[in-house]
Design an enzyme around this catalytic site. Structure first.
Site, short mmCIF file in Angstrom:
data_model
loop_
_atom_site.label_atom_id
_atom_site.label_comp_id
_atom_site.label_asym_id
_atom_site.label_seq_id
_atom_site.Cartn_x
_atom_site.Cartn_y
_atom_site.Cartn_z
N ASP A 47 18.60 8.47 -2.84
CA ASP A 47 18.01 8.62 -4.13
C ASP A 47 19.15 8.36 -5.29
O ASP A 47 20.39 9.06 -5.21
CB ASP A 47 17.75 10.20 -4.35
CG ASP A 47 16.67 10.42 -3.09
OD1 ASP A 47 15.35 10.27 -3.59
OD2 ASP A 47 16.74 10.66 -1.86
N ASP A 100 24.36 6.96 0.13
CA ASP A 100 23.22 8.09 -0.03
C ASP A 100 21.84 7.02 -0.60
O ASP A 100 21.96 5.88 -0.79
CB ASP A 100 23.74 8.65 -1.45
CG ASP A 100 22.80 9.49 -2.23
OD1 ASP A 100 21.97 10.27 -1.48
OD2 ASP A 100 22.57 9.53 -3.27
N ASP A 129 26.16 9.25 -5.63
CA ASP A 129 25.92 9.45 -7.26
C ASP A 129 26.11 11.13 -7.43
O ASP A 129 26.45 11.39 -8.53
CB ASP A 129 24.67 8.83 -7.83
CG ASP A 129 23.44 9.92 -7.48
OD1 ASP A 129 22.93 10.35 -8.32
OD2 ASP A 129 23.13 9.95 -6.01
#
Length: 278
Positions: A75, A73, A226
């Protein structure tokens, strides 16, 4: 047989670790704050027992293959911010957008619908703000370059997959050194954001498919994220790692970096410190 790697955030003793996992066959201190335990038994229970300590814990089969693919991922994982929240700040709507982002990352909202709603709030923002946002707000996560460059040097393919936007993903991927990137496309008209994100949206299922379609043996894949939209990707990988993740993500992942930076992953993958590419 399994190997548990413990990357301590505070001083730990071999005695305390052995007490936490009495079924361990051996314990080795491989670096200042990095320990490895070899054990037989339930890997989930072992991780749970070891996570009582202030440490990042990785549990893998002793015969786990070297990673051939790392998919990550962007961000709040490879960079320190959520780009859409920062764009919203320039548009004067950050509180509204950030609240939706937080709920989506916790898994309380459908990601695709939440993205459409957030992008709609950016309608009318001058497209030149994208460059300003990148320069002023986007910062590479500590350890990201070392992680990606080290795994690439060891022959792994690296893929950045983001529920964010191609403008940022293209630049972040180049800055860190990823082989490929995928992300969502913001609609633009007459020099301004038109409030629409191109379909189909790159969400949770698209991230999972991006991993699977690479064609690597599952056991040789690593995924890092996250937010809740990363869970299917994490669970489809050989080792899914929650990076400072939401509680739901930590519970779903196979490992969690809760204290350290992204170089903790290299310890977890048993890459010797002397072989890291800084």
């Amino acid at each position: 047989m399994f190997i548990a790697t413990i990357v301590a955030a505070e001083q730990l003793t071999k005695q305390s670790l052995m007490q936490a996992l009495p079924q361990a066959h051996s314990l080795e201190q491989v670096h200042d704050a990095v320990f490895r335990l070899a054990f037989a038994g339930d890997p989930v229970a072992a991780r749970s027992s070891l996570e009582q300590f202030p440490a990042d814990v990785f549990v893998r089969p002793a015969d786990a293959p070297a990673p051939q693919l790392l998919i990550a991922d962007m961000d709040s994982t490879m960079i320190t911010v959520e780009c859409i929240d920062e764009l919203a700040d320039y548009a004067g709507v950050k509180p509204q957008v950030a609240e939706i982002t937080e709920r989506a990352m916790r898994g309380e909202l459908d990601f695709n619908d939440s993205l459409r709603a957030r992008v709609a709030l950016l309608k009318g923002l001058d497209v030149e703000v994208l460059a300003r946002c990148y320069e002023e707000r986007v910062r590479i996560m500590e350890g990201a370059r070392t992680l990606i460059r080290t795994l690439k040097a060891r022959g792994a393919r690296t893929l950045l997959v983001s529920g964010g936007f191609t403008y940022f993903a293209e630049r972040v991927a180049a800055q860190i050194g990823f082989d490929e990137y995928r992300a969502n496309v913001l609609g633009v008209g007459e020099g301004r954001l038109d409030g629409i994100v191109a379909e189909p949206i790159l969400g949770a299922e698209a991230k999972r498919q991006a991993l699977l379609e690479q064609g690597f043996d599952q056991a040789a894949t690593v995924a890092i994220g996250d937010g809740a939209n990363d869970i299917p990707m994490l669970q489809a990988s050989g080792l899914g790692i929650a990076y400072h993740g939401k509680p739901k993500v930590i519970a779903a992942a196979g490992a969690a970096v809760r204290f350290g930076d992204l170089t903790s992953v290299l310890h977890g993958l048993e890459v010797p410190r002397a072989e890291w590419v800084e």
